[in-house]
Motif scaffolding. Structure first.
Motif, PDB file in Angstrom:
ATOM      1  N   LYS B 137       0.842  -1.197   0.000  1.00  0.00           N
ATOM      2  CA  LYS B 137       0.000   0.000   0.000  1.00  0.00           C
ATOM      3  C   LYS B 137       0.879   1.249   0.000  1.00  0.00           C
ATOM      4  O   LYS B 137       1.715   1.431   0.872  1.00  0.00           O
ATOM      5  CB  LYS B 137      -0.921   0.009   1.223  1.00  0.00           C
ATOM      6  CG  LYS B 137      -1.954   1.130   1.168  1.00  0.00           C
ATOM      7  CD  LYS B 137      -2.838   1.150   2.384  1.00  0.00           C
ATOM      8  CE  LYS B 137      -2.115   1.792   3.553  1.00  0.00           C
ATOM      9  NZ  LYS B 137      -3.041   2.198   4.628  1.00  0.00           N
ATOM     10  N   ASP B 172      -2.555   4.751  -2.388  1.00  0.00           N
ATOM     11  CA  ASP B 172      -2.401   4.889  -0.947  1.00  0.00           C
ATOM     12  C   ASP B 172      -3.567   4.290  -0.173  1.00  0.00           C
ATOM     13  O   ASP B 172      -3.531   4.247   1.054  1.00  0.00           O
ATOM     14  CB  ASP B 172      -2.263   6.377  -0.582  1.00  0.00           C
ATOM     15  CG  ASP B 172      -0.961   6.961  -1.115  1.00  0.00           C
ATOM     16  OD1 ASP B 172       0.004   6.190  -1.227  1.00  0.00           O
ATOM     17  OD2 ASP B 172      -0.936   8.156  -1.441  1.00  0.00           O
ATOM     18  N   GLU B 173      -4.603   3.895  -0.878  1.00  0.00           N
ATOM     19  CA  GLU B 173      -5.791   3.357  -0.197  1.00  0.00           C
ATOM     20  C   GLU B 173      -6.035   1.924  -0.655  1.00  0.00           C
ATOM     21  O   GLU B 173      -5.814   1.583  -1.809  1.00  0.00           O
ATOM     22  CB  GLU B 173      -7.026   4.211  -0.558  1.00  0.00           C
ATOM     23  CG  GLU B 173      -6.956   5.656  -0.092  1.00  0.00           C
ATOM     24  CD  GLU B 173      -6.965   5.759   1.427  1.00  0.00           C
ATOM     25  OE1 GLU B 173      -7.605   4.893   2.059  1.00  0.00           O
ATOM     26  OE2 GLU B 173      -6.331   6.692   1.967  1.00  0.00           O
TER      27      GLU B 173
END
Lengths: 91, 179
Positions: B137, B172-173
């Motif tokens: 991530k 990032d998610e």
């Protein structure tokens, strides 16, 4: 192999025939090895080289394994055995 | 050469020696060939999920889902001493726990004579892209490399990297998997 000899089929070569058989076998196998290498490299297929080598081997077996008459032309000439009666006469 | 069997032995031994010699020459003739070639790799979809890895400790690990475009023409690599190629795509990246992670994502065996011109569009990968923790991530530098083993008829098994790599980043998610 002995039964062939007992049937009257000769399996031996004379000394000169042995020399010529070995020379011929090596010549055939080397020749087909070189041909096979060039052919295989040209066609970029190594199996051609192996098969050509195998063909040369088969040819060499056919030409040099059986004691063909051409390998039996120079038999050794042995001296005739002296008979016992001759030796007795000399005494 | 004095008997039938000794002649058979001599001829067979010499033929085998010649064959071994030719095989060695075949190896020598391909020893200095440069097997590198160009490959273009591109990623289309890159998402990362957090999923329990039941293969190991059942903890939630990062699983990357990517699809790739892959183009490489490997047909010039074949010659008379190449039996087959083992082509594989792997990802390299750094995480806080490991300075080097390597994951094989896809592979393919190409025998000589088969189509070696690879052209895949939006291809799903063959193997799972698991991280051993939460390193995917938001990872900004993941490098994909195409590489191959050359399986020869005679000689050494070489590892070759393609010219051309592709680097991408994961979002990032997490993408929430639909249940």
């Amino acid at each position: 192999m002995n039964f062939l000899t007992s049937l009257g089929i000769p399996l031996h070569m004379d000394f000169d025939g042995q020399r010529r058989a070995e020379y011929l076998a090596r010549f055939i196998i080397t020749l087909f090895g070189i041909i096979g290498f060039i052919w295989g490299y040209y066609k970029q297929q190594f199996s051609l080289t192996v098969y050509t080598c195998g063909f040369g081997f088969t040819l060499a077996v056919l030409f040099t394994l059986p004691p063909w008459p051409m390998y039996r032309r120079k038999p050794l000439h042995w001296q005739k055995p002296k008979s016992d009666t001759d030796q007795k006469k000399k005494k | 050469m004095h008997s039938f069997l000794s002649r058979a032995n001599a001829v067979a031994a010499y033929a085998l020696s010649v064959l071994a010699c030719l095989t060695f020459l075949c190896f020598l003739s391909t020893l200095f060939i440069d097997y590198r070639t160009e490959a273009s790799i591109n990623t289309i979809r890159t998402i990362v999920k957090s999923i329990s890895n039941y293969n190991s400790d059942r903890k939630a690990n990062d699983l990357g889902h990517i699809t790739v475009d892959l183009r490489a023409d490997l047909s010039p690599l074949f010659n008379w001493n190449v039996k087959q190629l083992f082509v594989y795509l792997y990802a390299e990246y750094e995480t806080s726990s490991n300075s080097l992670n390597q994951v094989i994502l896809w592979d393919k065996i190409i025998r000589r004579g088969e189509n070696a011109n690879l052209n895949f569009k939006n291809m799903n990968l063959k193997y799972y892209f698991w991280d051993d923790g939460n390193g995917l991530k938001g990872n900004k530098n993941i490098t994909l490399t195409l590489s191959w083993n050359i399986i020869p008829n005679a000689g050494c098994l070489s590892h070759v990297n393609a010219v051309g790599q592709h680097s991408f980043s994961f979002p990032d998610e997490y993408t929430i998997a639909k249940q």
